[in-house]
Enzyme design. Sequence first.
Site, PDB file in Angstrom:
ATOM      1  N   ASN A 295      -4.798   2.157  -1.766  1.00  0.00           N
ATOM      2  CA  ASN A 295      -5.301   0.812  -1.933  1.00  0.00           C
ATOM      3  C   ASN A 295      -6.250   0.674  -3.145  1.00  0.00           C
ATOM      4  O   ASN A 295      -6.636  -0.313  -3.450  1.00  0.00           O
ATOM      5  CB  ASN A 295      -6.266   0.409  -0.625  1.00  0.00           C
TER       6      ASN A 295
ATOM      7  N   GLY B 176      -1.547   0.376  16.792  1.00  0.00           N
ATOM      8  CA  GLY B 176      -0.796   0.050  15.502  1.00  0.00           C
ATOM      9  C   GLY B 176      -0.612   1.053  14.878  1.00  0.00           C
ATOM     10  O   GLY B 176      -1.356   2.253  14.934  1.00  0.00           O
TER      11      GLY B 176
ATOM     12  N   ASP C  77      -9.902   3.037   1.931  1.00  0.00           N
ATOM     13  CA  ASP C  77      -9.889   2.525   3.187  1.00  0.00           C
ATOM     14  C   ASP C  77     -10.365   4.005   3.880  1.00  0.00           C
ATOM     15  O   ASP C  77     -11.091   3.722   5.104  1.00  0.00           O
ATOM     16  CB  ASP C  77      -8.644   2.219   3.735  1.00  0.00           C
TER      17      ASP C  77
ATOM     18  N   LYS D 155       0.971  -1.326  -0.070  1.00  0.00           N
ATOM     19  CA  LYS D 155       0.131   0.114  -0.020  1.00  0.00           C
ATOM     20  C   LYS D 155       0.913   1.476   0.015  1.00  0.00           C
ATOM     21  O   LYS D 155       0.377   2.317  -0.377  1.00  0.00           O
ATOM     22  CB  LYS D 155      -0.978   0.025   1.195  1.00  0.00           C
TER      23      LYS D 155
HETATM   24  P1  NAP Z   1       0.219  -3.884   9.091  1.00  0.00           P
HETATM   25  O1  NAP Z   1       0.804  -2.767   8.297  1.00  0.00           O
HETATM   26  O2  NAP Z   1       0.924  -5.429   8.736  1.00  0.00           O
HETATM   27  O3  NAP Z   1       0.066  -3.965  10.677  1.00  0.00           O
HETATM   28  C1  NAP Z   1      -0.328  -2.665  11.303  1.00  0.00           C
HETATM   29  C2  NAP Z   1       0.490  -2.360  12.583  1.00  0.00           C
HETATM   30  O4  NAP Z   1       0.185  -3.585  13.621  1.00  0.00           O
HETATM   31  C3  NAP Z   1       1.775  -2.614  12.427  1.00  0.00           C
HETATM   32  O5  NAP Z   1       2.348  -1.407  11.897  1.00  0.00           O
HETATM   33  C4  NAP Z   1       2.237  -2.676  13.829  1.00  0.00           C
HETATM   34  O6  NAP Z   1       2.335  -1.478  14.467  1.00  0.00           O
HETATM   35  C5  NAP Z   1       0.986  -3.444  14.660  1.00  0.00           C
HETATM   36  N1  NAP Z   1       1.296  -4.850  14.634  1.00  0.00           N
HETATM   37  C6  NAP Z   1       1.740  -5.728  13.712  1.00  0.00           C
HETATM   38  N2  NAP Z   1       2.155  -7.174  14.403  1.00  0.00           N
HETATM   39  C7  NAP Z   1       1.948  -6.876  15.612  1.00  0.00           C
HETATM   40  C8  NAP Z   1       2.137  -7.669  16.777  1.00  0.00           C
HETATM   41  N3  NAP Z   1       2.678  -8.978  16.400  1.00  0.00           N
HETATM   42  N4  NAP Z   1       1.650  -7.157  18.105  1.00  0.00           N
HETATM   43  C9  NAP Z   1       1.370  -6.079  18.100  1.00  0.00           C
HETATM   44  N5  NAP Z   1       1.417  -5.213  17.181  1.00  0.00           N
HETATM   45  C10 NAP Z   1       1.494  -5.407  15.938  1.00  0.00           C
HETATM   46  O7  NAP Z   1      -1.370  -4.123   8.818  1.00  0.00           O
HETATM   47  P2  NAP Z   1      -2.300  -3.016   8.147  1.00  0.00           P
HETATM   48  O8  NAP Z   1      -2.350  -3.054   6.497  1.00  0.00           O
HETATM   49  O9  NAP Z   1      -2.173  -1.735   8.741  1.00  0.00           O
HETATM   50  O10 NAP Z   1      -3.698  -3.654   8.441  1.00  0.00           O
HETATM   51  C11 NAP Z   1      -4.047  -4.101   9.777  1.00  0.00           C
HETATM   52  C12 NAP Z   1      -5.144  -4.789  10.110  1.00  0.00           C
HETATM   53  O11 NAP Z   1      -6.353  -4.101   9.468  1.00  0.00           O
HETATM   54  C13 NAP Z   1      -5.182  -6.196   9.097  1.00  0.00           C
HETATM   55  O12 NAP Z   1      -5.986  -7.012  10.139  1.00  0.00           O
HETATM   56  C14 NAP Z   1      -6.121  -5.875   8.199  1.00  0.00           C
HETATM   57  O13 NAP Z   1      -6.761  -6.954   7.722  1.00  0.00           O
HETATM   58  C15 NAP Z   1      -6.927  -4.619   8.421  1.00  0.00           C
HETATM   59  N6  NAP Z   1      -7.644  -3.902   7.666  1.00  0.00           N
HETATM   60  C16 NAP Z   1      -9.070  -4.095   7.481  1.00  0.00           C
HETATM   61  C17 NAP Z   1      -9.677  -3.128   6.514  1.00  0.00           C
HETATM   62  C18 NAP Z   1     -11.023  -3.032   6.459  1.00  0.00           C
HETATM   63  O14 NAP Z   1     -11.596  -2.733   5.331  1.00  0.00           O
HETATM   64  N7  NAP Z   1     -11.934  -3.741   7.353  1.00  0.00           N
HETATM   65  C19 NAP Z   1      -8.824  -2.444   5.756  1.00  0.00           C
HETATM   66  C20 NAP Z   1      -7.558  -2.160   5.989  1.00  0.00           C
HETATM   67  C21 NAP Z   1      -6.932  -3.227   6.840  1.00  0.00           C
HETATM   68  P3  NAP Z   1       3.774  -1.083  15.565  1.00  0.00           P
HETATM   69  O15 NAP Z   1       4.864  -1.728  14.795  1.00  0.00           O
HETATM   70  O16 NAP Z   1       3.620   0.383  15.618  1.00  0.00           O
HETATM   71  O17 NAP Z   1       3.273  -1.820  17.017  1.00  0.00           O
END
Ligand code: NAP
Length: 245
Positions: A86, A125, A101, A65
């Site tokens: 996205n 996060g 998003d 992204k």
């Molecule tokens: P990402 O960049 O992989 O992760 C988001 C943040 O979560 C990371 O930057 C990290 O922040 C934290 N994190 C990752 N692994 C972790 C762990 N083991 N323990 C604690 N914190 C952790 O993912 P993303 O693209 O932002 O998406 C995050 C979630 O949102 C996913 O589950 C995705 O499916 C969901 N999502 C949903 C929608 C929807 O339309 N509903 C849209 C987009 C995303 P830190 O390093 O700062 O801790």
Amino acid sequence: MAIYGLIGYPLSHSFSKKYFENKFQSESLRDNQYKLFEIEKVDSLKDIIKQNPNLKGLNITIPHKESVIPYLDKLNDTAKKVGAVNVIRVEDKYLTGYNSDYFGFEKSLFQWFPEVKISKAVILGTGGAAKAVMAVLKDNNIEFTLVSRTESTHAISYQRLNTSNIIAESNLIINTTPLGMAPKPEGHPAIDYNQLSDTHYVYDLIYNPAETTFLKKAYQHGAKIKNGYEMLELQAEKSWEIWTS
Ligand code: NAP
């Protein structure tokens, strides 16, 4: 024939493919195709564009992204503000980046969260999804605390969060981490759940499972809860509007 698709890595399960195939079926758009482009390196986007002259639009998911931005010819204002893309609209190999998003989160939030005068939020996060959430809260004048595993000038640690009254004093808590997502539903952010009460609105961006451990725990403390399914549908519908407008 028009081709649409999704780029990301890995792409084991795709909501978007099912969503758009159902749409093409129900709206008699049977010449349209939605393809999965599982690419580890975002640089492969160049080949996808070359090899698919009928490509009209793409969705982008983890981990591309942000890294996709240098490959685009233009960003719309929302994508610029969020700093993540996205959705891509393709017009004669000219690529414009959008962020649906932002739209999906904003609409789903305010269909559910009452616009109380003094709103304070906690965002768990700091990834791509958190960027869209932050931009929505900023634009709606909702003050927020960002929480990360790594403390920085922008974000506090979970330990600092839990030893403060920030959760108790906020009315909106948003999980943007992947903790609790299938196939590991037992995961959940390490926050002090005892600070939650019936004054809290707790939103999890995760949509599978429908009720994460995070939401279950919040509900047990009296909070109102919401998962990411509506956001997911709204952002998909917005993609279609972007590609076809
Ligand atoms: P990402 O960049 O992989 O992760 C988001 C943040 O979560 C990371 O930057 C990290 O922040 C934290 N994190 C990752 N692994 C972790 C762990 N083991 N323990 C604690 N914190 C952790 O993912 P993303 O693209 O932002 O998406 C995050 C979630 O949102 C996913 O589950 C995705 O499916 C969901 N999502 C949903 C929608 C929807 O339309 N509903 C849209 C987009 C995303 P830190 O390093 O700062 O801790």
